[in-house]
Design a protein around this motif. Sequence first.
Motif, PDB file in Angstrom:
ATOM      1  N   THR A 124       0.919  -1.215  -0.055  1.00 51.97           N
ATOM      2  CA  THR A 124       0.003   0.039   0.117  1.00 51.97           C
ATOM      3  C   THR A 124       0.853   1.191  -0.171  1.00 51.97           C
ATOM      4  OG1 THR A 124      -0.030   0.172   2.392  1.00 51.97           O
ATOM      5  CG2 THR A 124      -1.859  -1.226   1.410  1.00 51.97           C
ATOM      6  N   VAL A 125       0.175   2.364   0.051  1.00 54.30           N
ATOM      7  CA  VAL A 125       0.905   3.876   0.067  1.00 54.30           C
ATOM      8  C   VAL A 125       1.670   3.620   1.345  1.00 54.30           C
ATOM      9  CG1 VAL A 125       0.824   6.039   0.119  1.00 54.30           C
ATOM     10  CG2 VAL A 125      -0.585   4.938  -1.407  1.00 54.30           C
ATOM     11  N   LYS A 126       1.099   3.271   2.376  1.00 55.39           N
ATOM     12  CA  LYS A 126       1.746   3.136   3.562  1.00 55.39           C
ATOM     13  C   LYS A 126       3.029   2.396   3.599  1.00 55.39           C
ATOM     14  CE  LYS A 126       0.958   2.341   8.722  1.00 55.39           C
ATOM     15  NZ  LYS A 126      -0.358   1.683   9.663  1.00 55.39           N
ATOM     16  N   VAL A 127       2.830   1.238   3.135  1.00 58.67           N
ATOM     17  CA  VAL A 127       4.087   0.413   2.844  1.00 58.67           C
ATOM     18  C   VAL A 127       5.108   0.886   1.976  1.00 58.67           C
ATOM     19  CG1 VAL A 127       5.055  -1.860   1.895  1.00 58.67           C
ATOM     20  CG2 VAL A 127       2.801  -1.805   3.265  1.00 58.67           C
ATOM     21  N   VAL A 128       4.851   1.749   0.962  1.00 55.19           N
ATOM     22  CA  VAL A 128       5.827   2.506   0.152  1.00 55.19           C
ATOM     23  C   VAL A 128       6.606   3.496   1.044  1.00 55.19           C
ATOM     24  CG1 VAL A 128       6.086   3.994  -1.770  1.00 55.19           C
ATOM     25  CG2 VAL A 128       4.509   2.065  -2.030  1.00 55.19           C
ATOM     26  N   THR A 129       5.778   4.271   1.716  1.00 53.42           N
ATOM     27  CA  THR A 129       6.247   5.344   2.622  1.00 53.42           C
ATOM     28  C   THR A 129       7.334   4.838   3.570  1.00 53.42           C
ATOM     29  OG1 THR A 129       4.407   6.564   2.069  1.00 53.42           O
ATOM     30  CG2 THR A 129       5.795   7.361   3.707  1.00 53.42           C
ATOM     31  N   SER A 130       6.828   3.795   4.539  1.00 51.52           N
ATOM     32  CA  SER A 130       7.327   3.282   5.365  1.00 51.52           C
ATOM     33  C   SER A 130       8.671   2.809   5.204  1.00 51.52           C
ATOM     34  CB  SER A 130       6.378   2.153   6.333  1.00 51.52           C
ATOM     35  OG  SER A 130       6.289   1.193   5.586  1.00 51.52           O
TER      36      SER A 130
END
Length: 280
Positions: free
Chosen positions: A180-186
Motif C-alpha cells: 500500500t501507500v503506507k508500505v511504500v512510505t514506511s
Amino acid sequence: MGNVERNHVIVLAVIEGAMSVTEAATRFKVSRRWIHTLLARYRTGGLGALDPQSRAPRSSPHATPPTLRTRVLELRTALQRDGLDAGAESIHDRLTREYPNPPSVSTIWRILKADGAVTPQPHKRPRSSWIRFESPAPNGCWQSDMTHWSLAGGVPVEIITWLDDHSRLVLHISAHTTVTVKVVTSTFLATAKLHGLPASTLTDNGMIFTTRFARGKGGPNHFEHVIAQHGIVQKNGHPGHPQTQGKIERFHQTLKRWLGEAPQVLCRSYAGCGSRLRVA
C-alpha cells in the motif's frame, strides 16, 4: 598457371633441368631470393612444402587458457541451475574472486557463443540503438517497484524493492500481503535512515507511488507528500513503457527466476533433504 604449380615448375627447372637460379629468376620473372626460399622448402619437405604457407601465428599468447574457458562454462551452468543471472557480467563478477586477471566481459561472451551457450536473437534491437542512462553518483536516484509472487500453498504476496540507480545495489526488499501507500512510505523512510535520502525517485505510475492519473481526485498521496517535504524530485516512467525502470524490472526478473529454483537449491545445500519445498 596457379601459384602452387608455378612454384613446382621453378624448383624442378633448377633441380632437374639444370637451370641456374639467375636463369630461373629471369625466365619466371621472380626474385632470386624467392627461388632460394623455394629451394630451401623443397629440401626440407619436398614438393608439398612449396604450397602457400599460412600466415596465421604459430601460437596465440593472449588466448584464454582451456582451464579458464572450462570454468566459464561451469559457472554458466551453475548460475542457471540456481536460478541466478548467468550472463557474461555475472560470470565475470564470480571470476574476479577466483583469478587475479579474469577475461573481459566481451571475451566471456565470445566463449559462451562459441560453445553454443548463447542463443542468437537477431530480432532484438542492436545495443547501439539503446539509450542508456545511469545516475552519476550513489543516492542520485532510487528506483522502486512492486511485483507479485505466490508462496507454497498458493498464498499470494507482493514484493517491494528499492534499488540505487547508480550502483544497482538493492537497498531494500520485503514481502507484504499487499503493498500500500503506507508500505511504500514506511519502507522508503526506513531505507533512507540507513543509506541517506536520494536526490530523486523513479517509479511507474501506480497509485501507490503517484496520483498523477487519478484525474485530480484526492490530491497527492502520502508518499508524494513525504518526498516533497524532503525536497526530493519525483520521476515517473511513461505509461506502458516499463523500459524506463529497466534496472528494477530486470532485478525482479532475476529474483523470480531465483525464487523458482530456491527449493531445489535448498535441497542441494542440505544433506538428507527428503522432499522439495514447493513455490507456486
